[in-house]
Design a protein around this motif. Structure first.
Motif, mmCIF file in Angstrom:
data_model
loop_
_atom_site.group_PDB
_atom_site.id
_atom_site.type_symbol
_atom_site.label_atom_id
_atom_site.label_comp_id
_atom_site.label_asym_id
_atom_site.label_seq_id
_atom_site.Cartn_x
_atom_site.Cartn_y
_atom_site.Cartn_z
ATOM 1 N N ARG A 101 -2.620 5.833 -0.728
ATOM 2 C CA ARG A 101 -3.107 6.556 -1.736
ATOM 3 C C ARG A 101 -4.163 5.657 -2.104
ATOM 4 N NH1 ARG A 101 -2.064 11.953 -2.726
ATOM 5 N NH2 ARG A 101 -4.142 11.767 -3.465
ATOM 6 N N VAL A 102 -5.495 6.040 -2.563
ATOM 7 C CA VAL A 102 -6.404 4.878 -2.887
ATOM 8 C C VAL A 102 -6.408 5.057 -4.534
ATOM 9 C CG1 VAL A 102 -8.804 3.887 -3.059
ATOM 10 C CG2 VAL A 102 -7.623 4.716 -0.654
ATOM 11 N N GLN A 103 -6.323 4.094 -5.159
ATOM 12 C CA GLN A 103 -6.248 4.137 -6.667
ATOM 13 C C GLN A 103 -7.742 4.036 -7.218
ATOM 14 O OE1 GLN A 103 -3.203 5.316 -8.155
ATOM 15 N NE2 GLN A 103 -2.858 5.408 -5.854
ATOM 16 N N PRO A 104 -8.045 4.562 -8.393
ATOM 17 C CA PRO A 104 -9.448 4.580 -8.932
ATOM 18 C C PRO A 104 -10.025 3.153 -9.102
ATOM 19 C CG PRO A 104 -8.359 6.298 -10.187
ATOM 20 C CD PRO A 104 -7.311 5.629 -9.089
ATOM 21 N N ASP A 105 -8.973 1.974 -9.482
ATOM 22 C CA ASP A 105 -9.253 0.600 -9.597
ATOM 23 C C ASP A 105 -9.309 -0.194 -8.241
ATOM 24 O OD1 ASP A 105 -6.546 0.443 -8.737
ATOM 25 O OD2 ASP A 105 -5.938 -0.477 -10.694
ATOM 26 N N GLY A 106 -9.143 0.678 -7.020
ATOM 27 C CA GLY A 106 -9.330 0.083 -5.637
ATOM 28 C C GLY A 106 -8.009 -0.391 -5.297
ATOM 29 N N ARG A 107 -7.058 -0.385 -5.949
ATOM 30 C CA ARG A 107 -5.549 -0.460 -5.598
ATOM 31 C C ARG A 107 -5.387 0.465 -4.356
ATOM 32 N NH1 ARG A 107 -1.666 -0.137 -8.640
ATOM 33 N NH2 ARG A 107 -2.558 1.164 -10.168
ATOM 34 N N VAL A 108 -4.426 0.124 -3.481
ATOM 35 C CA VAL A 108 -3.684 0.980 -2.460
ATOM 36 C C VAL A 108 -2.195 1.258 -2.798
ATOM 37 C CG1 VAL A 108 -3.708 1.537 0.009
ATOM 38 C CG2 VAL A 108 -5.569 0.661 -0.762
ATOM 39 N N ARG A 109 -1.641 2.472 -2.638
ATOM 40 C CA ARG A 109 -0.365 2.743 -2.869
ATOM 41 C C ARG A 109 0.055 3.418 -1.686
ATOM 42 N NH1 ARG A 109 1.555 3.350 -8.772
ATOM 43 N NH2 ARG A 109 3.507 3.080 -7.692
ATOM 44 N N SER A 110 1.234 3.292 -1.422
ATOM 45 C CA SER A 110 1.919 3.953 -0.389
ATOM 46 C C SER A 110 2.494 5.311 -0.839
ATOM 47 C CB SER A 110 3.317 3.293 0.018
ATOM 48 O OG SER A 110 4.104 4.015 0.910
ATOM 49 N N HIS A 111 2.613 6.209 0.219
ATOM 50 C CA HIS A 111 3.087 7.785 -0.110
ATOM 51 C C HIS A 111 4.576 7.402 -0.920
ATOM 52 C CE1 HIS A 111 4.907 7.105 3.622
ATOM 53 N NE2 HIS A 111 5.952 8.090 3.547
ATOM 54 N N THR A 112 5.299 6.327 -0.478
ATOM 55 C CA THR A 112 6.555 6.125 -0.973
ATOM 56 C C THR A 112 6.677 5.337 -2.400
ATOM 57 O OG1 THR A 112 6.611 3.724 0.070
ATOM 58 C CG2 THR A 112 7.733 5.749 1.249
#
Length: 192
Positions: A101-112
């Motif tokens: 999941r790409v965050q508005p600030d550019g970070r990337v998070r896992s579905h977990t």
């Protein structure tokens, strides 16, 4: 891994593994697959397989999903599983072990839930699906986040390299269908 799971593993170390009962789709959703669902077809269509996919029942119970996320890991063969107490429930993957999941600030998070860490590489398959290799591993960018991903590509932060979808498991060391692998390994030599 949850402490209660560690305690169950210590108490019952020889519980047989479970195959085919849990699936992760390309949007990060979990599906429960009972016997009827498994008999109807595989979780996801494999290349060269003409059977219809049979996902099963979408899991919606938040606490169960959180429990799965906390106890989701891979074995030495690259088969992903959910450690359910003393039992490993191997996961059928529609695509990759992680959905980013790409965050508005550019970070990337896992579905977990956790941050995926630095994006080390981006890949684009023949269907136009975007994958990221991060500190956590390989994952598919969620379709809802493609506009944010396009911004990262257009700005030059990510430079996608071409990749074949069918080659990803071998190249990146994961198994899409542990159930299929079990069936194949159980067959007598010379039979396919």
């Amino acid at each position: 891994m949850d402490d209660i799971v560690k305690a169950a593993l210590a108490k019952w170390p020889n519980v047989p593994h479970c195959y085919g009962w849990l699936g992760l789709d390309a949007r990060g959703n979990w599906y429960m697959r009972d016997d009827r669902c498994q008999a109807a077809g595989p979780f996801a269509r494999a290349e060269g397989d003409d059977r219809v996919a049979s996902k099963g029942s979408l899991l919606k119970h938040e606490k169960l999903i959180e429990f799965i996320h906390r106890n989701y890991a891979a074995d030495e063969q690259g088969q992903w599983f959910f450690q359910n107490g003393p039992q490993r429930v191997y996961v059928e993957l529609e695509n990759t072990p992680f959905i980013w999941r790409v965050q508005p600030d550019g970070r990337v998070r896992s579905h977990t839930g956790p941050d995926a860490g630095e994006v080390r590489q981006s890949l684009l398959d023949e269907q136009g699906r975007l994958y990221l290799v991060t500190a956590m591993g390989l994952g598919l960018v969620h379709t809802s986040d493609m506009a944010l991903a396009a911004d990262a590509v257009e700005s030059g932060r990510w430079v996608p390299e071409p990749v074949q979808w069918s080659a990803l498991p071998i190249d990146r060391g994961f198994v899409r269908s542990p159930q299929h692998l079990q069936v194949r390994e159980a067959q007598p030599v010379g039979k396919t």
